[in-house]
Each structure stands twice: as C-alpha cells, then as structure tokens.
Design an enzyme around this catalytic site. Structure first.
Site, PDB file in Angstrom:
ATOM      1  N   TRP A 190     -20.798  16.341  -9.906  1.00  0.00           N
ATOM      2  CA  TRP A 190     -21.562  15.095 -10.043  1.00  0.00           C
ATOM      3  C   TRP A 190     -22.800  15.520 -10.812  1.00  0.00           C
ATOM      4  O   TRP A 190     -23.687  16.164 -10.274  1.00  0.00           O
ATOM      5  CB  TRP A 190     -21.943  14.536  -8.675  1.00  0.00           C
ATOM      6  N   LYS A 207     -20.048  10.595  -2.559  1.00  0.00           N
ATOM      7  CA  LYS A 207     -20.034  10.249  -1.136  1.00  0.00           C
ATOM      8  C   LYS A 207     -21.234  10.789  -0.381  1.00  0.00           C
ATOM      9  O   LYS A 207     -21.796  10.127   0.504  1.00  0.00           O
ATOM     10  CB  LYS A 207     -18.748  10.778  -0.490  1.00  0.00           C
ATOM     11  N   CYS A 247     -21.791  17.706  -5.476  1.00  0.00           N
ATOM     12  CA  CYS A 247     -20.582  18.297  -6.051  1.00  0.00           C
ATOM     13  C   CYS A 247     -19.718  18.829  -4.923  1.00  0.00           C
ATOM     14  O   CYS A 247     -20.149  18.894  -3.769  1.00  0.00           O
ATOM     15  CB  CYS A 247     -20.966  19.455  -6.975  1.00  0.00           C
ATOM     16  N   LYS A 277     -22.137  -3.348  -1.203  1.00  0.00           N
ATOM     17  CA  LYS A 277     -20.695  -3.053  -1.321  1.00  0.00           C
ATOM     18  C   LYS A 277     -20.152  -3.602  -2.643  1.00  0.00           C
ATOM     19  O   LYS A 277     -19.437  -2.935  -3.370  1.00  0.00           O
ATOM     20  CB  LYS A 277     -19.914  -3.649  -0.134  1.00  0.00           C
ATOM     21  N   GLU A 300     -26.120  -5.489   2.854  1.00  0.00           N
ATOM     22  CA  GLU A 300     -24.956  -4.591   2.860  1.00  0.00           C
ATOM     23  C   GLU A 300     -23.809  -5.195   2.043  1.00  0.00           C
ATOM     24  O   GLU A 300     -23.139  -4.500   1.271  1.00  0.00           O
ATOM     25  CB  GLU A 300     -24.512  -4.306   4.305  1.00  0.00           C
ATOM     26  N   ARG A 334     -16.789  13.701  -3.649  1.00  0.00           N
ATOM     27  CA  ARG A 334     -18.165  14.195  -3.697  1.00  0.00           C
ATOM     28  C   ARG A 334     -18.728  14.196  -5.113  1.00  0.00           C
ATOM     29  O   ARG A 334     -19.929  14.315  -5.297  1.00  0.00           O
ATOM     30  CB  ARG A 334     -18.240  15.628  -3.148  1.00  0.00           C
ATOM     31  N   HIS A 350     -38.937 -18.926  -3.020  1.00  0.00           N
ATOM     32  CA  HIS A 350     -40.141 -18.260  -3.538  1.00  0.00           C
ATOM     33  C   HIS A 350     -39.844 -17.520  -4.842  1.00  0.00           C
ATOM     34  O   HIS A 350     -40.579 -16.618  -5.242  1.00  0.00           O
ATOM     35  CB  HIS A 350     -40.704 -17.297  -2.474  1.00  0.00           C
ATOM     36  N   GLU A 370     -21.597  -1.489  -5.658  1.00  0.00           N
ATOM     37  CA  GLU A 370     -21.191  -0.095  -5.865  1.00  0.00           C
ATOM     38  C   GLU A 370     -19.722   0.062  -6.227  1.00  0.00           C
ATOM     39  O   GLU A 370     -19.356   1.057  -6.865  1.00  0.00           O
ATOM     40  CB  GLU A 370     -21.561   0.771  -4.659  1.00  0.00           C
ATOM     41  N   ASN A 413     -23.552  23.821  -5.936  1.00  0.00           N
ATOM     42  CA  ASN A 413     -23.824  22.430  -5.566  1.00  0.00           C
ATOM     43  C   ASN A 413     -25.296  22.374  -5.166  1.00  0.00           C
ATOM     44  O   ASN A 413     -25.699  23.040  -4.209  1.00  0.00           O
ATOM     45  CB  ASN A 413     -22.928  22.025  -4.390  1.00  0.00           C
ATOM     46  N   GLY A 414     -26.098  21.618  -5.897  1.00  0.00           N
ATOM     47  CA  GLY A 414     -27.527  21.559  -5.580  1.00  0.00           C
ATOM     48  C   GLY A 414     -28.335  21.493  -6.862  1.00  0.00           C
ATOM     49  O   GLY A 414     -27.790  21.213  -7.932  1.00  0.00           O
TER      50      GLY A 414
END
Ligand code: AGP
Length: 613
Positions: free
Chosen positions: A76, A608, A2, A490, A486, A27, A509, A493, A102-103
C-alpha cells in the site's frame, strides 16, 4: 498497511509466499514481489498490481520455484507511486541482501543523502530502500552477521517498521524486526512462517509468537532466537491462534464483505456469549474484572478511534451517558494523540479498533497512558498490539474481518459498549428491572438482525435505482446520526459515490442547498424521541424533490406516505436500535458497489489496517 511474509522450511517457498500474500492482500494491493534464495543466489520478481499479476509472472520461472526460503510483500504505497521499481523486496547494490518492509522510515531523506554520498545508487523512490543499503553498509560484504547488520542499521532509523531480511551469504536465515507495525512468527513442524497477521500463517500452524515493539527474531531451519533490537535476549511464549482456516475463507459468498454482513447474527451472538448471565440476569465481563476498583472510580470517559470505529465511539457516547450516566467525549485518535488532552483523576480512555494495529489509535493509547488515564481496548484481533498495550479490554469475538469495509466489527463494537455501560450503570444507579429488560432485549438482537438480512434482494433493487447518482445524503438524529455517518462511509469507500452523513436538523443550515431533483437522501428514522422531528426533515427534502429512502421501525405506516422507499427493521429500545438500523445501510452500499462493478473487498486506495500515521 502492507502485508509481508517470510518462509523457511521444507516446502517450496514461492508457493507458501504467494498463498500468504493472497491472505494478506486486503492490507495493500497496488504492487507485489517476492525473493527466494537458492544455490547461494537471490532470485527476485516484482510487479505493479495484484498478487495474480505476480503469480502470472513467476509461473514457470525455475529460478523462483526452486528455493525453500524466501520473503514476499504486497504493498500500500506511502512513498513512491505503485510501480515495479517501488515494489518490494528491495535489493542492495550487489544483489546479496533483500528486504521487505511495512511502515514508514521518517528520516529516510537524511539517510538516503548519507548513503548517496557514500556512492550507493537508488533504484526506487521509496523510503524503504534506505534500509537495505544501510544493512548492506553494516554487513561489510557478509563479514558481519546479518542480525548484527540489521541491528546497526535500525539504530540509525526513526519511524515504524515490520521487516524481514534475507542474505545470499547466509542462505538459511531470515531476520525479522518490528517497531510500530505488526509481525507474527508461526512455529510449524520443521518450518517457520513470518507474517503481518495470522491469516497468512494459519494454514501452516496455529502456534505463534507475537513480536513486541523493538524486538527481533533470527529464524533458521534449526530454530528461532528472539532478542531486542539492542541485542538483549528475550524469551517468548508460543500462543495459539483462535481462528480456523474455514473462518478466513469466503465460503459460497461472492465477497468477504457480504459474508461478513450476513455473519452478523453469529458475530453478535459471539460478542454476547458468556457475557450475559441469563440466570442471574447480570453482565459478566471477565476482561474487566481485574480493574473493577478503578472502573468504579471512573468519572469521565474519552472514546478514541478511527473511521468506522470512531462512528462506533459516537454511538458509545450516547450509550455511556444514558446507561451509565458517565460524561463521555469522542475523539479522532489522529487528533487526540497531538492535542495534549486534559486527563484528570478518574478519566478512562476507551480505544476501539477492529485490527488492534491502527497506528493513530495505538499512539492515542500511549498518549493516554503517558497522561495516567485508565485505558480499555475494545478490539477484535486477539494478541494485537492495542490489545496487549491497554490496561484491560474486551475482545469483540467477531471472527476474522477480511473485507476492507468494516461491517460485523462495527455491530460488535456497539454491543461491547452496551455491555460495558450496563455493567457500569448497574454498579451506579440502574435498577435490576431495567437491567433485566436490557439483557433480554440485547439477547434478542441476533434474531432481529437475521430478519433484516432477509430483505437483501429488495435493498438491492433500491440500490440499483440510484446506483448511478454520484451524490447521496444520509441523515439521522441522536443515536442515529453516527449511523448516518457510517452509512455514508460505507457507500463512499466501496462504491466511490460521494456521500455525506449529517444530523438531520443541520440540513437547513446549508447542506439542503445540495438537494436537487432525484438526489437520493437516506433517513435513519426509527421510532424514538426525535421521530416526529425527523418527519419534518423528510418533508423539507421532499419539498425539494429529493428521493427519500427511509430505515424505519416495523409497523410504521405513517412514514410510507412520505418516503419513496422504506426498509423496515424490528423495534428495540433506542440504545440498541443502531445495531439494527446500520444493517440495511451496509447492504445498500454493498449492492450499489457490486452494481457499479467496483472491487468490493479491495476498494481503491484503501487498506484494512492503517499501520502508518
Ligand atoms: C472502515 O470500513 C474502514 N476500513 C476504516 O475506516 C477503519 O474503520 C479504520 O481504519 C479503523 O480501523 P480499526 O478498527 O482496525 O482500528
């Protein structure tokens, strides 16, 4: 996770708080709220959704615009769905104390039961609300100083927090405390701004105080007092924020992500500047000088990190083994912290993090230190917790990265790995001529990235062709397998397309069963020792009517015959190629997301900096 902001000064607090929340919105952005104290009353407004919704709600609300002290939060969600009731700030029963957090409060269930047994009523499903009722319990209706009530409350709490508290009984005071979540205090002229990171402080002052874990601050118009949460005074140094306001603005770009992709020639130069001595043809890493003796004794490297930084670690495994000949392993930080890793004499644990605040990576640092490893931090945010807790480190100097999807930090993380491996390799076995070749090639990278960025429009058309396909595959070998991972991350997300990255030879396989008519399959296929093998893998996919998009080396006409689309990148020595092959994949994901109308800078369900476990 947050974003929290606190303000006390001469300005209208709601304006400062809203601007601060906008800077921190990357955030967390599923609900928001603020509380201003004026005329001995706490005036609070909360809403589900973005800061813009909060702004609309307070427009014209005189009770809010009046005050010059207040707190605010953008969320968040971890406990309790994103809605108005669960948004912060949370108020105590009488509405005299408000708190933003935040936490995660790990023992909130026990504390909630304790408080409910005492008759406290809860208005939300959050873990945070127990904190404000605990503070209220210990403040005894304002008889006890707010900071003391906060200290007593925190003594009962287990978990992580960055928090700011305000009380109507002490209308000129803010109390802030941290353990595990970042909190910075901006020291301005007759004003103070408390925030989760520097971007919300910069427009008011560049003078900041970084709070460490288990520290708190009492901030009022007359000044700041800092102490531990056990009330032991702590003297704190005022430091300078390096970044400029202009750097944290979008400029003429539609999205921060595009700006940050386009900034990679500069960010790559910044990661190199002052570290490549082109006269003596050597690598200079000031941040490692103090530990050069320990580094010379390193016999094993463990790289640990999360998400995109973990992919940089996977590239690092190849780099350290090839350029420094040091056995290297890569671990997810969230796994490393709990698997009781074996750390012998000569083990160096490298942690990679853009934000420097990722909870799992921070815990991995502490685990490695506990076990006696030498810890190095490759971090972007100056003054962040991981930067301060590792034994030594190298800053990425990539500048602020605001887009949730990490791009320029990734290429800078790889550059810092290459610089460190060259320095270690030269000290062990590498010849000066090989060193000089790599130095020249690394110095040429920024320009080569510029060349790739010029193809953005063409890459956009490729993205448009397949943006409606819901499943993509990304394939690569060796150094380029992590780049395939990567590229897939990208796309996932920011465009919400399901994408998987795999070593190209793994296809047969099992995953090759996924290939159907027209499925987009991206091959990272520059000229390197496994090139011929990759051509074989391309044939396997073509045979099953997959659509082939290749990232290939300039001048490679062979691959054109096999692929539906080819994006060319300049040639470079193999260990440096990932710096080039990733750029088209960043652009492919960006354009696909824009074409699909996604919220590129603030993708759903993401944040983020992941400061909770
Ligand atoms: C990448 O685009 C994501 N934002 C995420 O995977 C990120 O890389 C991860 O959370 C690690 O963050 P850090 O580098 O700040 O530690």
């Amino acid at each position: 996770m947050c974003g929290i902001v606190g303000y006390v000064g001469q300005k209208q607090a709601s304006e400062v708080l809203i601007e601060g929340l906008k800077r921190l919105e990357y955030r967390g952005y599923d609900s928001a709220g603020l509380c201003v104290c004026h005329g001995g009353r706490l005036n609070l407004v909360k809403t589900a959704g973005r800061i813009s919704a909060l702004e609309e709600k307070i427009a014209g609300d005189d009770t809010i615009v009046a005050g010059t002290i207040g707190i605010a939060h953008t969320r968040w969600a971890t406990h309790g769905e994103p809605n108005e009731a669960n948004a912060h700030p949370h108020l105590d029963g009488p509405g005299k104390i408000a708190l933003v957090h935040n936490g995660i409060i790990e023992n909130y269930v026990t504390l909630k039961k304790f408080l409910q047994d005492k008759g406290y009523e809860f208005r939300s499903d959050t873990d945070t609300e127990v904190l404000v009722h605990l503070v209220s319990e210990f403040s005894r209706g304002g008889e006890v100083a707010l900071e003391t009530a906060v200290q007593l409350a925190l003594a009962e709490v287990s978990g992580t927090y960055g928090l700011v508290v305000i009380s109507a009984d002490e209308p000129d005071k803010l109390v802030a405390a941290r353990r595990g979540s970042p909190l910075i205090l901006g020291v301005g002229t007759d004003e103070y701004v408390i925030a989760s990171d520097a971007s919300a402080i910069l427009e008011h002052t560049a003078n900041v105080i970084y709070l460490n874990d288990n520290e708190m601050a009492v901030v009022s118009r007359d000044g700041v007092r800092t102490m531990t949460i056990d009330n032991v005074p702590v003297s704190k140094e005022i430091q300078q924020i390096e970044w400029s306001l202009e750097q944290i603005a979008k400029g003429n770009y539609e999205h921060f992500m595009l700006k940050e992709i386009m900034e990679q020639p500069q960010s790559a130069s910044q990661a190199i500047t002052g570290r490549l001595d082109l006269r003596e043809m050597r690598v200079v890493l000031g941040g490692l000088t103090e530990i050069s003796r320990e580094l010379a004794k390193v016999r094993r490297i463990i790289i640990t990190s999360c998400g995109t930084a973990w992919h940089a670690g996977l590239v690092g495994e190849f780099i350290f083994e090839e350029l420094a000949k040091i056995p290297t392993e890569v671990e997810y930080a969230s796994e490393f912290r709990y698997r009781n890793p074996i750390i012998e004499e000569g083990t160096c644990v490298i942690v990679i993090s853009q934000s420097g605040e990722t909870a799992d990576t921070l815990a991995a640092v502490r685990e490695a230190k506990e076990k006696g490893a030498l810890t190095l931090g490759f971090v972007n945010v100056v003054g962040s917790t991981i930067a301060r807790e590792t034994d030594a480190g190298i800053y990425l100097h990539a500048g602020p990265e605001i887009g949730v999807a990490s791009t320029k930090a990734f290429t800078s993380q790889i550059i810092v790995e290459i610089l460190t491996a060259l320095m270690l390799g030269r000290g062990r076995f590498m010849s000066q001529s090989t060193m000089e070749q790599y130095i020249r090639e690394l110095d040429a990278i920024p320009e080569k990235i510029t060349k790739i960025l010029e193809q953005s429009d063409r890459i956009k058309e490729i993205a448009r062709t397949y943006s409606e396909r819901e499943n993509w595959l990304f394939l690569g070998r060796g150094y380029h397998y992590p780049i395939a991972l990567e590229g897939a991350l990208k796309l996932k997300e920011i465009s919400y397309i399901h994408a998987e990255g795999l070593p190209a030879a793994e296809m047969k396989h099992g995953p090759i069963a996924l290939i159907n008519d027209g499925m987009p399959v991206v091959f990272v296929a520059p000229r390197c020792e496994t090139y011929e093998k990759v051509l074989g893998n391309i044939e396997e996919v073509r045979a099953r009517k997959g659509k082939i998009i290749c990232v290939a080396t300039e001048g490679d006409t062979d691959i054109e015959k096999l692929a539906d689309h080819v994006i060319y990148v300049p040639d470079a020595p193999v260990p440096l190629q990932p710096l080039l092959t990733v750029v088209p994949l960043q652009l492919l994901a960006y354009h696909a997301a824009v074409i699909r109308g996604c919220s590129v800078d603030k993708p759903r369900n993401l944040a983020k900096s992941v400061t909770v476990e």
